[in-house]
Write an enzyme that holds these catalytic residues in place. Structure first.
Site, PDB file in Angstrom:
ATOM      1  CG  HIS A 145      -1.778   1.203   1.318  1.00  0.00           C
ATOM      2  ND1 HIS A 145      -2.873   1.377   0.513  1.00  0.00           N
ATOM      3  CD2 HIS A 145      -1.706   2.304   2.097  1.00  0.00           C
ATOM      4  CE1 HIS A 145      -3.449   2.532   0.802  1.00  0.00           C
ATOM      5  NE2 HIS A 145      -2.758   3.117   1.762  1.00  0.00           N
TER       6      HIS A 145
ATOM      7  CG  ASP B 198      -1.044   6.440   2.437  1.00  0.00           C
ATOM      8  OD1 ASP B 198      -1.887   5.589   2.118  1.00  0.00           O
ATOM      9  OD2 ASP B 198      -0.821   6.750   3.617  1.00  0.00           O
TER      10      ASP B 198
ATOM     11  CG  ASP C 273      -5.259   3.655   4.484  1.00  0.00           C
ATOM     12  OD1 ASP C 273      -5.602   3.464   5.665  1.00  0.00           O
ATOM     13  OD2 ASP C 273      -4.393   4.490   4.169  1.00  0.00           O
TER      14      ASP C 273
END
Length: 1095
Positions: A293, A295, A405
């Site tokens: 992941h 961001d 998320d």
């Protein structure tokens, strides 16, 4: 008689192998001390004599073997590989700060027969290794955290050659940016420097590393499994035996120690390699998939994310070559596009792995977007743009929606996901809830319209699992509904800041699978299949979801940055509307003036991509992220306004004052125009105090298009008034509502027609400040206890600045702390009798929360908030902890509190935070967090909200239309007398809806290359509706109802017919064709109108 005695051990006459005599102390252990002993086998105080002392056979760092040259990029620049190599590089050494570095290593000839030779590069920060021609090879993560990866394996052919050159690019940030005090969420230290801790040529002792991984897994089993289980005791016994066998001065003790581990991992487990997953139980309990992941921006700006993508994904490609079972899932089409644009050779390597079935583009969206604040159309575009990109580059679309998320998930998503060709959904963010525990792991998520997706929330409660024994155990023991599904997805790898899986994780998983192959005390982890296959298995094993629990409506997260970073929230809302308008106007121009105008699809797509990119941002990033985002919003505004203006100039008409309505609704708007220049004085019903400008009423019918000056006269106008009897008392009034402010607070909101007071006796409304001290997550959280400490603010310096009949306004100030709030209150007399509050704020508070509140004499157990493609009702009470958790919620353009017969709504043009506690309705205006953005929302702001009392319950009202129009200003054009006239004036209104009042059209028109028009329509109130879509566009030959992706394949052909004479009399437009449509509650329809070929 004397004699001597001779003592000897008794001899056993026993013929068995169990001795008769026993004089030893016995093998009783002190278990806790033995377990504690295992912590000393590597690292720590005994590192110079334990296993750590033999992890490397050789280490060289002298200038004879390592040539290190550097160049430091100036300021905050991020030069490309080619740009960096154009500069002169200077000699460097360990202990110094570096940027891009050219490295040549000279490998001793006697090292060529070792199993592995590697360059250990620890710059203390993130870095990337390239070939000398610019191909990224792998990422580097410096430091000594769990995400450490500092080894670059020298290729065998380069070892044989004896000399190897490569480039290392060091980036001045850690995996989580550069927080000034080490606390991850704190603002960055822009003066932070990193030093090279290691730049060594080393020979790792691979058997010793194997023993380290063995021992690590054994310790995990010891700490994870129940305290007196067979496997836990065996793991501890073997670990203890390994420590007794190992000698740091005896190389042969290492393989002997490793052999002992086979008692736990199974015979020949290592020889099997990736084939270990083909042995043992057939039951697939835990499915492992690597993930990284990243961001898209958070504690670092977009430009750093672009590097993180290359670092992380090149590492995974390298691991796939070494571990055949490794599968890696990665979302966000934007990140793939960055890789394609900035790192083409690496993109091709990734594409190869995609085609091999090892690297999975997943999620189908442009970014892992926030799932509360984007509009329904923006959420749809996320998937339209994402799926089209994946299909164009890899030949296939995603089947699994992936938002692990996102800060809460709107109930509109299931319908949008299914419309984009996906049946499955993955998330885990609700594990962040700070009040309630979500009750399911695998379930059917049913959206507000009844559409369902098969949802799995990993019981591991993270998308950054470290592939430990504890993760494996938790994947089963933390599963919330084992009675209906016993399968879990293990999503492992370092994330948020990128990185992904490490070799040690894949090594651990092999050992854990070997353990499960011989012991049923550990769940079986399965590697190799894809995420798609995991969900297919879930679907089959649950009888297509029939055996699973359902969850209806939104997936509400009890954390949410709905209010911070106002400029981003405003930029998002305004950009969505500007794009809708530009598409609408451009579509009409391309239809009616096809000989002069071509639909600017690429320019509109470019703007959409910028907006979709920024929709990753919920409001919890560092300041430089928002600097970048605001630049993108400014570009979108300039580009869409230019596109709209170009389309409006595509045709002309003999008008001096007109406007273009891009909504499907009738309009009556008051506009302010300069006096003179050919504007008829008959149209001006009020002038400003200086006489230079006038107010005019513009009116237009439903369906959008041209809006012209109204023929209403001043005497026929039921206008508005503003009166003041003192500096602290004023009254504003329109035809239906009277607002009174006295003593600086709103003391009365009175329905004139019904003679009903809406504010309870003794209570007041207005601005209010709350203390905002979250327990930790500053920009993220609003804690429930903030409501316990409020200070109500009072208006002062009240002045009447316009007194009617079209515009009546009062201006008032509020001064609080270091801030000043100037609010203009204006009642409106047009279609909706709302009272508009326009604020100019100079904000300089810290950890304070500004809201506007209205206590209402209305009783309801729920309030209603707009959500994408519909609305959601949330409790106004605290009956349960689930109810109490919804004290600060997300809404789009309105929040409404209604009882039978009456209601009041607050409309918003750029805010997303609302609340309704009891009968007090609030809109959140400004917060002032200091982490991770130290200056969040400091400075000047302009925004508006409106109060709309209405007869009838919300479901009987026109609140959604009023809110839609409140966010949709007219495109007013005033042409001075004798000047050039520019107006896209279609010969007739192109589209209109007729029928059930509860069906609303969000006519986001979009023309594609095949001469089609795409309309998005939705039902806004939650009930069935039958309507006629009236089409007044020339050359329409067919109408199709398609999926969200606008595919022709599988589309439903719709009836396209001329209306009967009787029906035509009732239609809002004259002429044209009609398309009968039937909606279920909150249904979204994508209608594609096919036009005949031009020319």
């Amino acid at each position: 008689m004397g004699g001597g005695h001779t003592h000897s051990q008794p001899r056993s006459n026993d013929t068995t192998d169990y001795p008769q005599w026993n004089f030893s102390p016995g093998a009783k252990w002190i278990k806790d001390l033995t377990r504690d002993r295992t912590g000393n086998f590597s690292g720590g105080h005994f590192a110079d004599v334990n296993l750590s002392s033999v992890l490397f056979t050789h280490r060289l760092d002298d200038s004879k073997h390592i040539e290190l040259q550097r160049w430091s990029a100036p300021g905050l620049t991020k030069p490309s590989f080619a740009e960096a190599l154009e500069h002169d590089f200077q000699p460097a050494k360990k202990g110094e700060s570096i940027g891009p570095s050219y490295i040549t290593v000279h490998i001793p000839s006697e090292w060529k027969d070792y199993e592995r030779v590697q360059f250990e590069f620890d710059p203390g920060c993130e870095a990337m290794i390239y070939t000398t021609d610019g191909t990224p090879l792998q990422g580097i993560t410096g430091g000594f955290g769990g995400d450490r990866r500092v080894e670059y394996i020298i290729p065998v052919e380069e070892r044989i050659k004896g000399t190897h050159s490569f480039v290392a690019e060091a980036s001045c940030n850690g995996m989580f940016g550069v927080p000034w005090n080490g606390d991850t969420i704190q603002p960055p230290d822009n003066n932070r420097f990193f030093q090279v801790a290691s730049a060594d040529l080393v020979v790792p002792n691979m058997p010793a590393w194997g023993l380290l991984w063995d021992f690590t897994v054994l310790r995990e089993l010891i700490s994870t499994l129940p305290g007196n289980s067979t496997l836990q005791n065996k793991a501890l016994t073997v670990a203890n035996a390994i420590m007794n066998t190992f000698r740091n001065n005896d190389p042969d003790s290492i393989p002997a120690a490793r052999k002992l581990a086979d008692e736990v991992f199974g015979e020949k487990w290592e020889e099997r390699g990736a084939a270990i997953y083909e042995h043992g139980p057939e039951e697939k309990q835990i499915w492992g998939v690597g993930h990284c992941h990243i961001d898209t921006a958070w504690l670092w700006p977009y430009r750093v994310t672009q590097q993180k993508v290359a670092r992380s994904w090149s590492t995974q490609v390298d691991l796939m070559d070494r571990y055949p079972e490794h599968r890696f899932a990665c979302s966000s089409a934007q990140q793939f596009k960055w890789l394609e644009q900035l790192y083409p050779p690496l993109f091709e390597r990734v594409r190869e792995k995609v085609l091999e079935g090892k690297f999975y583009p997943i999620g189908g969206s442009w970014v892992e977007n926030d799932a509360n604040m984007p509009s329904g159309e923006a959420l749809s575009r996320q998937l339209i743009f994402g799926q089209r990109y994946f299909e164009s580059r890899f030949g296939k679309r995603s089947r699994v929606a992936w938002l692990p998320d996102s800060f809460g998930l709107t109930g509109a998503l299931p319908q949008i996901i299914r419309g984009a060709g996906m049946d499955y959904f993955f998330t885990q963010k609700l594990s962040w809830n700070n009040i309630n525990v979500f009750p399911h792991s695998t379930f059917n998520w049913v959206g507000i319209d009844g559409t369902q997706v098969l949802c799995h929330m990993t019981p591991v409660d993270t998308y950054n699992a470290q592939a430990t024994a504890d993760d494996i155990k938790k994947a089963l023991t933390n599963h919330k509904n084992l009675e209906s599904s016993s399968t879990s997805l293990l999503v492992f790898g370092n994330g948020d800041g990128g990185g992904g899986p490490l070799a040690k994780m894949l090594e651990s998983l092999r050992r854990l699978r070997g353990t499960a192959n011989t012991s049923r005390e550990l769940p079986v982890v399965h590697m190799g299949p894809s995420v798609d296959e995991f969900y297919d298995h879930l679907k089959t094993s649950s009888d297509a979801g029939r055996n699973l629990p359902n969850w209806r409506g939104e997936l509400y997260l009890e954390v949410g940055p709905h209010s911070p970073d106002c400029s981003i929230k405003k930029g998002n809302r305004k950009s969505e509307i500007l794009l809708r308008d530009a598409e609408h106007i451009a579509t009409l121009a391309s239809i009616y003036k096809a000989d002069k105008y071509k639909y600017p699809k690429q320019k509109l797509d470019d703007s959409w991509e910028k907006v979709l990119l920024n929709q990753f941002l919920p409001g919890s990033a560092i300041g430089m992220v928002y600097d970048d985002a605001e630049k993108l919003y400014a570009e979108v505004r300039a580009d869409t306004e230019a596109l709209a203006e170009e389309a409006l100039r595509a045709s002309s008409g003999p008008l001096t004052l007109f406007a273009h309505n891009t909504t499907p609704f009738a309009r009556r708007d008051i506009v302010r125009v300069p006096l003179g220049g050919g504007i008829s004085t008959e149209n001006v019903l009020q002038t400003t105090s200086d006489g230079k400008e006038g107010y005019v009423v513009l009116e237009g019918g439903p369906g959008g298009g041209l809006v012209l000056p109204s023929q209403i006269s001043a005497k026929d106008l039921k206008g508005v008034t503003a009166q003041s009897s003192s500096n602290e008392h004023f009254v504003l009034r329109n035809e239906n509502v009277r607002l009174t402010v006295s003593g600086g607070r709103i003391t009365s909101l009175f329905d004139v027609q019904l003679e009903r007071e809406l504010i309870p006796h003794g209570e007041t409304g207005g601005l209010v400040i709350f203390e905002d001290h979250p327990n930790y997550w500053d920009a993220w959280d609003v804690e429930i206890h903030h409501l316990e400490k409020a200070q109500r603010l009072k208006f002062s310096n009240v002045k009447v600045v316009a007194s009617g009949p079209l515009r009546a306004s009062v201006v008032a100030d509020v001064e609080y702390g270091k801030s000043k709030i100037t609010t203009t209150v204006t009642p409106f007399p047009h279609l909706f009798n709302q009272l508009v509050f326009s604020a100019e704020v100079d904000w300089h508070e810290r950890h304070e929360f500004l809201k506007f509140e209205l206590p209402l004499d209305i009783h309801s157990e729920v309030a209603t908030y707009e959500t994408p493609w519909g609305h959601v009702q949330r409790p106004t009470h605290k009956n349960t902890t689930w109810d109490a958790a919804k004290f600060e919620v997300c809404g789009h353009k309105y929040a409404d509190l209604s009882e039978y017969g009456y209601g009041v709504a607050i409309l918003s043009e750029s805010k997303y935070g609302f609340s309704c506690q009891g009968s007090v309705l609030r809109i959140s205006l400004l917060r002032a967090a200091t982490a991770p953005d130290a200056d969040q929302d400091q400075g000047k702001h302009e925004f508006s909200w409106a109060v709309l009392p209405h007869r009838g319950h919300f479901l009987q009202s026109s609140v959604p239309i009023a809110a839609y129009l409140f966010n949709s200003p007219l495109y007013v054009r005033h042409v001075p007398e004798g000047g050039a006239v520019s107006a896209a004036v279609p010969p007739r209104v192109p589209f209109a809806l007729f029928g059930n009042d509860h069906s609303r059209g969000d006519l986001d028109s979009d023309a594609d290359g095949k001469r089609t028009i795409v309309l998005r329509l939705y039902e806004a109130y939650g009930g069935h509706a039958t309507v006629d879509l009236q089409v007044n566009v020339p050359g329409v030959i067919a109408a199709l109802s398609t999926n969200l992706l606008e595919d022709d394949v599988g589309a439903e052909a719709l009836e396209l017919k001329a209306p009967t004479a009787e029906a035509a009399e009732k239609l809002p437009l004259s002429g044209g064709l009609i398309v009968p449509l039937a909606f279920r509650g909150f249904e979204v329809k994508t209608i594609k109108l096919v036009l005949e070929k031009a020319g």
